[in-house]
Each structure stands twice: as C-alpha cells, then as structure tokens.
Write an enzyme that holds these catalytic residues in place. Structure first.
Site, PDB file in Angstrom:
ATOM      1  N   LYS A   1     -27.607   2.086   9.533  1.00 41.76           N
ATOM      2  CA  LYS A   1     -28.567   3.178   9.702  1.00 41.76           C
ATOM      3  C   LYS A   1     -29.402   2.970  10.965  1.00 41.76           C
ATOM      4  O   LYS A   1     -29.525   3.873  11.803  1.00 41.76           O
ATOM      5  CB  LYS A   1     -29.472   3.263   8.460  1.00 41.76           C
ATOM      6  CG  LYS A   1     -30.345   4.495   8.434  1.00 41.76           C
ATOM      7  CD  LYS A   1     -31.372   4.404   7.323  1.00 41.76           C
ATOM      8  CE  LYS A   1     -30.822   4.725   5.964  1.00 41.76           C
ATOM      9  NZ  LYS A   1     -30.660   6.147   5.712  1.00 41.76           N
TER      10      LYS A   1
ATOM     11  N   GLY B   1     -26.611   4.230  -1.838  1.00 39.78           N
ATOM     12  CA  GLY B   1     -27.385   4.261  -3.084  1.00 39.78           C
ATOM     13  C   GLY B   1     -27.672   2.904  -3.682  1.00 39.78           C
ATOM     14  O   GLY B   1     -28.267   2.803  -4.749  1.00 39.78           O
TER      15      GLY B   1
ATOM     16  N   MET C   1     -29.372   0.206  -2.332  1.00 40.57           N
ATOM     17  CA  MET C   1     -30.662  -0.435  -2.078  1.00 40.57           C
ATOM     18  C   MET C   1     -31.749   0.633  -2.031  1.00 40.57           C
ATOM     19  O   MET C   1     -31.511   1.785  -2.341  1.00 40.57           O
ATOM     20  CB  MET C   1     -30.585  -1.235  -0.797  1.00 40.57           C
ATOM     21  CG  MET C   1     -29.690  -2.448  -0.988  1.00 40.57           C
ATOM     22  SD  MET C   1     -29.392  -3.310   0.515  1.00 40.57           S
ATOM     23  CE  MET C   1     -28.624  -2.122   1.521  1.00 40.57           C
TER      24      MET C   1
ATOM     25  N   ARG D   1     -23.419   8.282   9.930  1.00 41.25           N
ATOM     26  CA  ARG D   1     -22.582   7.090   9.727  1.00 41.25           C
ATOM     27  C   ARG D   1     -21.151   7.553   9.471  1.00 41.25           C
ATOM     28  O   ARG D   1     -20.927   8.718   9.132  1.00 41.25           O
ATOM     29  CB  ARG D   1     -23.082   6.259   8.544  1.00 41.25           C
ATOM     30  CG  ARG D   1     -23.019   6.990   7.235  1.00 41.25           C
ATOM     31  CD  ARG D   1     -23.517   6.139   6.097  1.00 41.25           C
ATOM     32  NE  ARG D   1     -23.686   6.940   4.897  1.00 41.25           N
ATOM     33  CZ  ARG D   1     -24.409   6.580   3.847  1.00 41.25           C
ATOM     34  NH1 ARG D   1     -25.057   5.449   3.856  1.00 41.25           N
ATOM     35  NH2 ARG D   1     -24.497   7.354   2.790  1.00 41.25           N
TER      36      ARG D   1
ATOM     37  N   HIS E   1       3.972 -11.431 -17.085  1.00 45.80           N
ATOM     38  CA  HIS E   1       5.176 -10.612 -17.201  1.00 45.80           C
ATOM     39  C   HIS E   1       4.825  -9.134 -17.194  1.00 45.80           C
ATOM     40  O   HIS E   1       5.394  -8.345 -16.442  1.00 45.80           O
ATOM     41  CB  HIS E   1       5.921 -10.994 -18.491  1.00 45.80           C
ATOM     42  CG  HIS E   1       7.152 -10.197 -18.719  1.00 45.80           C
ATOM     43  ND1 HIS E   1       7.171  -9.083 -19.519  1.00 45.80           N
ATOM     44  CD2 HIS E   1       8.391 -10.310 -18.201  1.00 45.80           C
ATOM     45  CE1 HIS E   1       8.384  -8.569 -19.511  1.00 45.80           C
ATOM     46  NE2 HIS E   1       9.147  -9.303 -18.719  1.00 45.80           N
TER      47      HIS E   1
ATOM     48  N   ARG F   1      15.985  -9.260  -9.421  1.00 44.03           N
ATOM     49  CA  ARG F   1      15.943 -10.238 -10.522  1.00 44.03           C
ATOM     50  C   ARG F   1      17.023  -9.852 -11.520  1.00 44.03           C
ATOM     51  O   ARG F   1      16.855  -8.903 -12.289  1.00 44.03           O
ATOM     52  CB  ARG F   1      14.577 -10.199 -11.212  1.00 44.03           C
ATOM     53  CG  ARG F   1      13.416 -10.725 -10.379  1.00 44.03           C
ATOM     54  CD  ARG F   1      12.138 -10.587 -11.185  1.00 44.03           C
ATOM     55  NE  ARG F   1      11.025 -11.323 -10.645  1.00 44.03           N
ATOM     56  CZ  ARG F   1      10.025 -10.776  -9.929  1.00 44.03           C
ATOM     57  NH1 ARG F   1      10.038  -9.490  -9.639  1.00 44.03           N
ATOM     58  NH2 ARG F   1       9.036 -11.535  -9.502  1.00 44.03           N
TER      59      ARG F   1
ATOM     60  N   SER G   1      13.374 -17.583   0.849  1.00 42.48           N
ATOM     61  CA  SER G   1      12.440 -16.560   0.418  1.00 42.48           C
ATOM     62  C   SER G   1      11.354 -17.259  -0.408  1.00 42.48           C
ATOM     63  O   SER G   1      11.663 -17.921  -1.400  1.00 42.48           O
ATOM     64  CB  SER G   1      13.158 -15.510  -0.434  1.00 42.48           C
ATOM     65  OG  SER G   1      12.225 -14.573  -0.890  1.00 42.48           O
TER      66      SER G   1
ATOM     67  N   ASP H   1       5.607 -18.635  -8.414  1.00 43.75           N
ATOM     68  CA  ASP H   1       5.806 -19.986  -8.952  1.00 43.75           C
ATOM     69  C   ASP H   1       5.149 -21.031  -8.058  1.00 43.75           C
ATOM     70  O   ASP H   1       4.623 -22.025  -8.552  1.00 43.75           O
ATOM     71  CB  ASP H   1       7.310 -20.266  -9.099  1.00 43.75           C
ATOM     72  CG  ASP H   1       7.831 -19.764 -10.444  1.00 43.75           C
ATOM     73  OD1 ASP H   1       7.202 -20.071 -11.462  1.00 43.75           O
ATOM     74  OD2 ASP H   1       8.842 -19.044 -10.456  1.00 43.75           O
TER      75      ASP H   1
ATOM     76  N   CYS I   1       8.893 -13.134  -1.479  1.00 37.16           N
ATOM     77  CA  CYS I   1       9.173 -12.157  -2.527  1.00 37.16           C
ATOM     78  C   CYS I   1       8.237 -12.310  -3.722  1.00 37.16           C
ATOM     79  O   CYS I   1       8.388 -11.628  -4.722  1.00 37.16           O
ATOM     80  CB  CYS I   1      10.628 -12.201  -2.958  1.00 37.16           C
ATOM     81  SG  CYS I   1      11.091 -13.769  -3.689  1.00 37.16           S
TER      82      CYS I   1
ATOM     83  N   TYR J   1      10.302 -11.054   7.030  1.00 34.63           N
ATOM     84  CA  TYR J   1      10.069  -9.877   6.190  1.00 34.63           C
ATOM     85  C   TYR J   1       9.169 -10.206   5.004  1.00 34.63           C
ATOM     86  O   TYR J   1       8.979 -11.387   4.662  1.00 34.63           O
ATOM     87  CB  TYR J   1      11.403  -9.290   5.678  1.00 34.63           C
ATOM     88  CG  TYR J   1      12.126 -10.163   4.690  1.00 34.63           C
ATOM     89  CD1 TYR J   1      11.850 -10.089   3.326  1.00 34.63           C
ATOM     90  CD2 TYR J   1      13.084 -11.074   5.115  1.00 34.63           C
ATOM     91  CE1 TYR J   1      12.504 -10.896   2.415  1.00 34.63           C
ATOM     92  CE2 TYR J   1      13.746 -11.890   4.214  1.00 34.63           C
ATOM     93  CZ  TYR J   1      13.444 -11.808   2.858  1.00 34.63           C
ATOM     94  OH  TYR J   1      14.086 -12.612   1.959  1.00 34.63           O
TER      95      TYR J   1
HETATM   96  C1  PEP Z   1       8.138 -16.100  -7.556  1.00 32.97           C
HETATM   97  O1  PEP Z   1       8.098 -17.087  -8.253  1.00 32.97           O
HETATM   98  O2  PEP Z   1       7.322 -15.859  -6.650  1.00 32.97           O
HETATM   99  C2  PEP Z   1       9.191 -15.096  -7.754  1.00 32.97           C
HETATM  100  C3  PEP Z   1       9.304 -14.062  -6.962  1.00 32.97           C
HETATM  101  O3  PEP Z   1       9.987 -15.243  -8.832  1.00 32.97           O
HETATM  102  P1  PEP Z   1       9.553 -14.842 -10.316  1.00 32.97           P
HETATM  103  O4  PEP Z   1       8.275 -14.097 -10.238  1.00 32.97           O
HETATM  104  O5  PEP Z   1      10.665 -14.039 -10.863  1.00 32.97           O
HETATM  105  O6  PEP Z   1       9.421 -16.179 -10.956  1.00 32.97           O
HETATM  106 MG    MG Z   2       9.824 -17.641  -9.405  1.00 31.14          MG
END
Ligand code: PEP
Ligand code: MG
Length: 917
Positions: free
Chosen positions: A27, A106, A108, A341, A457, A563, A806, A811, A873, A893
C-alpha cells in the site's frame, strides 16, 4: 547511519516508490508511486516494515528515533494540509492503515477518522457548516478504535446503533440525523469505558500512538498468521503503517467511496468492474452494511469524478501492466486515490488477463507465463462447488486430490460398484484404502479416508484418477459393522449424503451443487506458450488407456510410470492373479520338498526305497500340478497384459512409455477377511486352510520393506517374464500397425547393482527371444527406479546396467525420513503446524535431505553414463517447487498424474525462464 523509518508522500512527489514494497508494504509503495505519477493522493507518510520488525523484536517498544520521526512528518503533513491534528479551529484527521509487502486483504487493521474529539468536532462543524458528517465520522472512529486498538467486539457497537435506529424509526445508518448520531456517540463512549475500564482518549497524539501500536500488533494476530500460513507467505519483516490525511466520502450526496478493478477479476473480461456507495466511508462497502451500486452508475451520479477515475485507472493499468485493484473516495465531487495494487483474481481470470495482455502488447509471453501460480491451474481442471452455495463443514482432513463431489456415503468398495452401476453417486468412506478397493474408488465421486497422508494409497490413486479425495481425516470415526461414521455428536449413516471439497480438505454435510470447469481457448494458448520455453519434458503417471488419453489431451509427452499392479485388479483377471500368487508359493515350497525327498531317497536303506520313492513321486506330481496352475495363470494374464500395453502404446503414439514391472507386496492382492478367503478357496478348488496359510505366509511386519519390487522379480522370475513378454509382444503388434513405439521397461526398488545386473540380463534375454520369434526390431530400454537411498548412493554402479533412471521420490522420502508414507497423517500435520517440518515431505520434495540423494544419484549415474536419461515419477513430479529442483539439477523429464500435467508444463517453463534470467 541512522535508519530512516518514515517515508513521506505528498502532492506530486514522494520519498518512496513502487519498487520499495519490502520496506513500505504494497500500500505504502503504491501510494508513493501514485503521488509520483501526479495522481490525486491525499498526503501522508509510511512507517516502514523495519520499524514494525524492530518493535516486535524489542518486546513491543518503538525503536529509538521513531517517535521523533513521526512528530516531524506529522508537522510536515499538517503544513501541507493547512490543518493541524487536534486543532479545534481547523482540525486535521488521519487514517492509520496497515500494509505488508504481500497483500493480505482484510487480515490486519485500519483506523479511520483519527484526531476527532469534542473540540475538533466542533471545529469541523464550524468549518463545514455540516453537523451530521463529523458526528457520523466520530461514531465510526470510536467503533474502529474500540475494536482495533482495544479489542472490543463490533457487536457492542452494533447493538447500540440498532437500538437508536429502532427508536428513530429509521432503517439505514444514513437516515440518522446529527442529533441521533450525537447520542449514539455518547453511548459508544459509555460502552467503551465499561468494556475497557478507561476513558476514550481525547488527545489525538495519544490516539495516533495507540493506533500505530495496534497496527504493528495486528501483524501477529491469529487471522494474519493463519493467512500467511495458508498462502505460504514467509520471510517478511512485518507490516508498514500508513498515516494519511482523511478525505471523506460521507459528507453528502456529492461524495462517495468505492472499490474497483481495471478488469473483471472473476472471469478476466476487459471491462471496468467495481462498486461504490454515495455518502459513505470505505468500510461500508467492504462490510456490506449497504448494498453498493455498480461502478458504471457512478457515471450518472458524479460524472466528472467518474471520468477522471476511468482516466486514472487506464493509466494505472498501463503503468503497472497488470490488473489493478483500486480504492477511491470522492469528497464534494473531487476524486482521491487511496490505493492501487495488483488485484487478486480467479485462475480463469488470471489466464484470460495474461493472454489478453500479451495480445494488447502490454506484456510479453514470459511475463504472462510467470503471472500464473501453477497450483492455481488445478481450479480449471476439476469441477468445483458453486461459490454461492452454503456449506455445513463437519470435519477437515488433507486436501489429497482436488475437486468437489457430493454423493451417498458407502463404506465398501464392492458396494460402491454395485450402486454406481445403478447410477448412484457415491462417496467411498474408508479408514484407509488398499488396491483391493480400486474398483470402488474408480466409480466413486469422492473418497474420504480417516487415515493416511498425501501419498497414501487413497491419495495417489485418487489424484491419478482425478477423483476428489480428502485423506487422513482424523476427526471421523468409522464403524464398518454399523455402516456409519461419527464426527463429534453427529452420526452419518450409509446412504446419507455428504460432500467433499478436495481442494480445501473439507467434509460437508449434505449435497453442495457444483459447477463444471470450462477450459477456454486462452488456457490452451498459454499452455502452448509454456512449451516454447521449457527444457524439461512432461510425462504422466497413467495405468489405463483412458488416463493416458486424458494426459495426452493435457499435453503429456509420454508415460513416465505405468504401475502394472493396478491392471491386476480388473474383474476379469484378479482371479488369475490370485491363482498365480497362491500357486507360486506352492511351487517354491514343493520344489524344496522334492529336493528334500530326493536327498532322503539317496541316503535311505533299501527297504525304505519304495515308500520314499512313492513319497517323492507324490510330491513331484503335486509340484507338476502347481506348476501347471501357476503357468496356466500366467498364460491367462499374458494376453490381458499384452492388450493393456497395446492400447496404451497406441494412445501414446510414438511417445516413450515406461512400464514398471510388478512392485507391491503380493499380500495386497489376496483377501484378508475370512469369508472372502473361503470364497476364494472355493473358486480355486482349494482348501480354505491352504488359502489362509498362504495369506499368513505372505504376511510381513513391514511389507513396504519386504518382498516387493525387484525382490519379487528375483524370487518369482516367471511373473516378470510374463510381463516382459507382454510388453515386447504388444510393442511388436503396435509397430506392425505402423505406430511408433518406445517401451521402457522399469525395474522397481533396486538397491544393489547386482539386482539390476541379474534382472537386466533376464529381461534382455526374454525381450530378445520375443523379437527373434517375431522377426521384429523394437527400440526398447531397460532402466530402474531410484527409490532406495542405497541406490542413489551407488548410482554409478547401478548405471552400468541401466539405460535410464526414474526417481521414485515417494519411497525415497519414506526411506530417507523413516516415515511410513501410509501413516504420516498421524503426526506430520502437527509437525508442520509446530514448524518442525516446513512442509509435508511427501508433497513437497525435501530438497535438503532427499534432494541430496537425488543430486548424488544424478551425478553418479551420469559419471558412468553421461547421457543417462533421468526423470522423476514420485508425486513430487507434479509439484511446482520440486519441479524447479528437477530442472535445476538437469533431469530430462518429470512425470505426474494426468491432472497435474498442465501444472508441470507451466512450472517447467517458469523454472526455465528463471534459470535464463
Ligand atoms: C515412488 O516410490 O515414488 C513411486 C513412484 O512408486 P510407488 O508410489 O508406486 O511406490
Ligand atoms: Mg515406489
């Protein structure tokens, strides 16, 4: 050198400017900038954020020199205004407003009309010949001062006003006359004394000092602290304080106050947007006490001021090259600018405005790309609740997968499938989910779990599916037997409607209407622009042709993780998978027994030979039968897997597809409940005890650290053999149809180079055999996941046998921290709350720890193979700050769930732009 704590802004010039946001707050910096631009800004001065920081660090004491700077600047302001704070003949009134470097609307505090007391009121009455206006200003001042400075409740004041309005038989505050307002002020002063135990301060200097302190203190009020946490605002010193000469929108019907945006912040349309109120002060617009008029009507009410406002807002937008959120006041027909702003906007608006501004040549493509917060894009990709709808939030959990869903509560996955088949909308409520629930999860509108974190999961699968999910909602108790859950006093039964907000992590009672996302053309355009700048490729984690197609539609350039285990749960194959698992165990066991029987036979005396021979033959024939069943199951699964891969290769049409060989522990595929085990035994023609024994034998104390990943492939080589055959056969079939195909076979959970050596050798032999049989040539690669710390540390050796890496950071995070990824819900939220962890490391890559393993893995891998292809991944592949890390560290990637592909494209581009700059 003595620190300068105050920056003045006056007519046409200011000490500060827009680049000084860190010191003057947004401000203050923008008021200075507007003054420099020659716009009509009431003069004033800004106390710096450094002063606030020192005040807080010195236990709420003004830093040395601040008071004398305040006095000096106040004198300068009085000179410029030709009026004096507290002067009974010609009083100056000021506003005291907060303003940090990051806008926190809003959050302060603000005090208006400061400087009023009975003497200055009389002075104003004499000067303006208007008795109503100073009394109106005074009652507002007492209210704000009482609330902001002394912590009184608004309610105390509202009650008094309501009483007086009733007595005066008027509906609006504006209908109260001067006398009535005077009486209200009297009652306000009385309640002030009653609640605070002190007299309302009459000395304007004391009022000012107290208000400045209140604004400093408001930096740490709970709602400001929470806001900063939610919006991830950190590293700021504190709030600045702006003391500015008051202008009044409440002096009559030729005065007004309003808030406006240079474009529509809701849909991005390039149309002046805003509201105003005649004869009112700023907070009336915000508080919604009266319904404001659309800004276009100001053209009729106060045309000269309106024209000037339009002119200034056009200049402001050109100057800042961004949507401006403006506050203004018109006093007696004269326009004053109180704030500008960069305006907050919805994602839809952000995208449209960025694209339009490039078209208008106001900004370049890079700026447009940097204007969008990547995570915001989520809003464009999922249905959302109608923002106007009412919500009865009964519990909160982790916002595991964004989106909005309403449906009937169901506790069992198989029942969810049955109901979905009848077109029912379902919310699947589980303590936690397992791969067994995949079917129910797939058909559910939303998933709610009481346990589990952001990479549990339920969370991973839901994000992959684009299904809304609230995970780890610890406040809910699920009773599967009674088919109900309780939260506090409430009980929600099977069949009751609830709604989930996966973006906020909220559980809401009943149905909340949703609005479908509209992916307008501008979004596509912006996404194309990102491709011009990014270096990182963006792939997707997809296990089905549908997900793969969705990801392609969002611009994925291949699959980074397929997977295969999710394919095993299809209704047509789960029985064969179970047959495979049950008989695989028998085969191993019986092979040992045959060897033992042979050894026994070799050592046996003559008279026992015949019976031992019979025993051996008996075991051998059992082994044969088990082998027949085992091979039979694998032979059934092979064409199914082949057909899965064929479809995915086709969708990916020449983009690389990384298929991971089976990873999860086998017990996940077998039922735990007794009646299901009996049912399975019946189907398999087995004894229920045999099934139970096999389930028990697969039980592991730490299944995540047990027989899974490549350890499975080494223990049960036929499973990987079947999968490799299916992959290569599918590739051959697709190639035959003249579709380019680049399969990448990925081995999970490698920890030693020996594991990789053995498996690479096995895979190669199988693949080459298929290719020889088919007389085909396929450009395939064999690589591994790096998801065990040891693999990262010995990546130079593993790289000898891997053509790509990858990083499985789910994990890798689990094993580096030693946190079970499925159980973090029980403590990580407290850790982040208390600052023990800055972020949930399963959501945002822990660059300090896990990051070191990643950089080591990359460095060592490329020591052995300089052109080793490397990607990520784990879930982090779709998270902006983690993507930036991947870009900086030279990955090729990132791979993420389909719905995060646009986010990853944008983040990669932003990261590349930043790196170049
Ligand atoms: C991981 O472990 O990052 C992975 C991609 O495999 P998952 O999640 O299937 O264990
Ligand atoms: Mg894994």
């Amino acid at each position: 050198m003595k620190k300068k704590y105050i920056y003045f802004f006056g007519n046409n010039k200011a000490d500060g400017n827009a680049r000084m946001k860190d010191l003057l707050g947004g401000k203050g910096a923008n008021l200075a900038e507007m003054a420099n631009l020659g716009f009509p800004v009431p003069p004033g001065f800004t106390i710096t954020t450094e002063a606030c920081d020192e005040y807080n660090r010195q236990n709420k004491k003004f830093p040395t020199g601040l008071q004398s700077e305040i006095d000096k600047n106040l004198t300068r302001l009085e000179r410029e205004m030709g009026a004096k704070l507290g002067d009974p003949n010609n009083p100056l009134l000021v506003s005291v407003r907060s303003g940090a470097a990051a806008s926190m609307p809003g959050m302060m505090d603000t005090v208006l009309n400061l400087g009023l007391n009975p003497d200055s009121i009389q002075g104003l009455i004499n000067k303006t010949n208007n008795e109503r206006f100073p009394r109106d200003a005074y009652r507002r001042f007492i209210n704000m001062f009482g609330n902001v400075v002394m912590g009184m409740k608004h309610h105390d004041f509202e009650e008094i006003i309501a009483r007086h309005k009733k007595k005066a038989k008027v509906e609006n505050d504006t209908d109260l006359n001067a006398e009535q307002l005077k009486n209200i002020c009297k009652d306000f002063i009385a309640i002030y004394k009653k609640r605070t135990g002190s007299d309302f301060p009459l000395d304007p200097k004391e009022q000012l000092r107290k208000a400045i302190i209140a604004v400093f203190d408001s930096w740490n009020n709970p709602r400001a602290v929470k806001y900063r946490k939610i919006y991830d605002i950190s590293g700021l010193l504190g709030t600045a304080v702006n003391i500015q000469a008051m202008v009044f929108g409440n002096t009559g019907n030729n005065s007004a106050t309003g808030v406006c945006f240079t474009r529509n912040p809701s849909n991005g349309e390039n149309k002046f947007y805003g509201e105003f109120l005649l004869n009112a002060q700023g907070e009336d617009v915000v508080a919604g006490i009266r319904t404001p008029e659309p800004i276009s009507d100001l053209a009729k009410e106060l045309p000269i001021a309106y024209k000037k406002l339009v002119n200034i807002k056009n200049k402001l937008e050109k100057h800042y090259k961004d949507l401006q959120d403006i506050e203004f006041t018109i006093q007696e027909g004269k326009l004053f600018m109180l704030q500008t702003r960069n305006g907050k906007r919805t994602t839809q608006a952000a995208v449209k405005i960025a694209v339009d501004m490039v078209k208008e040549k106001l900004i370049d493509k890079k700026t447009a790309i940097n204007r969008i917060e990547p995570n915001q894009l989520d809003q464009l990709l999922h249905p959302t609740f109608n923002p106007k709808a009412k919500r009865n939030v009964i519990a909160s959990g982790l916002p595991a997968s964004p989106g909005a869903a309403s449906g009937k509560v169901t506790f069992h996955a198989d029942e969810a499938e049955k109901l979905a088949a009848k077109n029912e909308k379902i919310i699947l409520v589980r303590i936690e989910t397992s791969p067994e629930d995949i079917g129910g999860m797939h058909v559910a509108q939303g998933i709610l779990t009481t346990k589990g974190g952001m990479t549990s999961h339920a969370a991973v699968v839901a994000r992959g599916m684009g299904t809304c999910c609230v995970a780890g909602c610890g406040g809910i108790q699920v009773d599967y037997e009674k088919e109900e859950f309780t939260v506090g006093e409430k009980t929600i039964k099977k069949g009751d409607y609830i709604s989930l907000d996966g973006t906020r992590g909220e559980v809401i009672l009943g149905q909340v209407p949703t609005v479908e996302p509209t992916l307008c053309g501008d979004f596509g355009k912006l996404m194309k622009w990102t491709d011009e700048f990014r270096r990182l490729k963006v792939r997707t984690n997809a296990d089905t042709p549908e997900d793969a197609q969705r990801a392609r539609d969002f611009g994925a350039e291949g699959i980074g993780l397929c997977r295969t285990e999710h394919m095993f749960f299809g209704e047509d194959r789960i029985d064969y998978v179970r047959q495979m698992i049950l008989t695989a165990g028998n085969v191993t066991k019986l092979k040992i027994s045959v060897n033992e029987a042979k050894a026994e036979l070799n050592k046996a005396p003559k008279k026992k030979l015949s019976s031992l021979n019979n025993k051996k033959n008996n075991i051998q024939s059992k082994l044969k039968e088990s082998q027949r069943l085992y091979k039979g199951a694998l032979n059934k699964l092979l064409p199914m897997q082949r057909s899965d891969f064929t479809k995915i290769f086709k969708v990916m049409n020449g983009f690389p597809v990384t298929i991971r060989l089976l990873d999860p522990p086998l017990h996940e595929f077998l039922p735990n409940e007794k009646h299901l085990q009996i049912e399975l035994a019946k189907k398999m023609g087995m004894n229920p005890k045999e099934v139970k024994d096999r389930v028990d034998s697969l039980h592991e104390t730490n299944p995540m650290l047990g027989l899974r990943g490549c350890r499975l492939g080494i223990t049960y080589p036929d499973i990987y053999e079947m999968q490799v055959k299916a992959i290569i056969q599918a590739a051959c079939a697709v190639k035959k149809q003249n579709i380019k195909v680049f399969p990448e076979i990925m081995v999970p959970l490698v920890g030693t180079d020996e594991e990789m050596k053995v498996l690479k050798n096995d895979i190669k032999i199988i693949a080459e055999k298929v290719l020889t049989e088919k007389g085909a040539k396929i450009n395939y690669k064999i690589g591994t996941m790096i998801e065990i710390p040891r693999a990262a540390l010995t990546a130079d050796r593993i790289a000898k046998y891997a053509e790509f890496f990858s990083f499985g950071t789910n994990d890798l995070t689990q094993m580096t921290f030693g946190y079970s990824r499925d159980d973090v819900g029980s403590f990580v939220p407290q850790y982040t709350e208390r600052g023990l962890l800055e972020k949930d490391p399963f959501q945002v890559l822990d660059q300090d720890g896990v990051g070191q393993l990643v950089t080591t893995g990359i460095k060592k891998g490329r020591q052995t193979k300089p052109d080793l292809k490397i990607g990520i991944c784990g879930e982090h592949g779709g998270e902006p700050s983690s993507i930036q890390f991947c870009n900086r560290n030279g990955m090729d990637y990132v791979s993420c769930s389909p719905f995060r592909v646009p986010i990853a494209r944008l983040s990669s581009a932003q990261s590349a732009i930043k790196e170049k700059q």
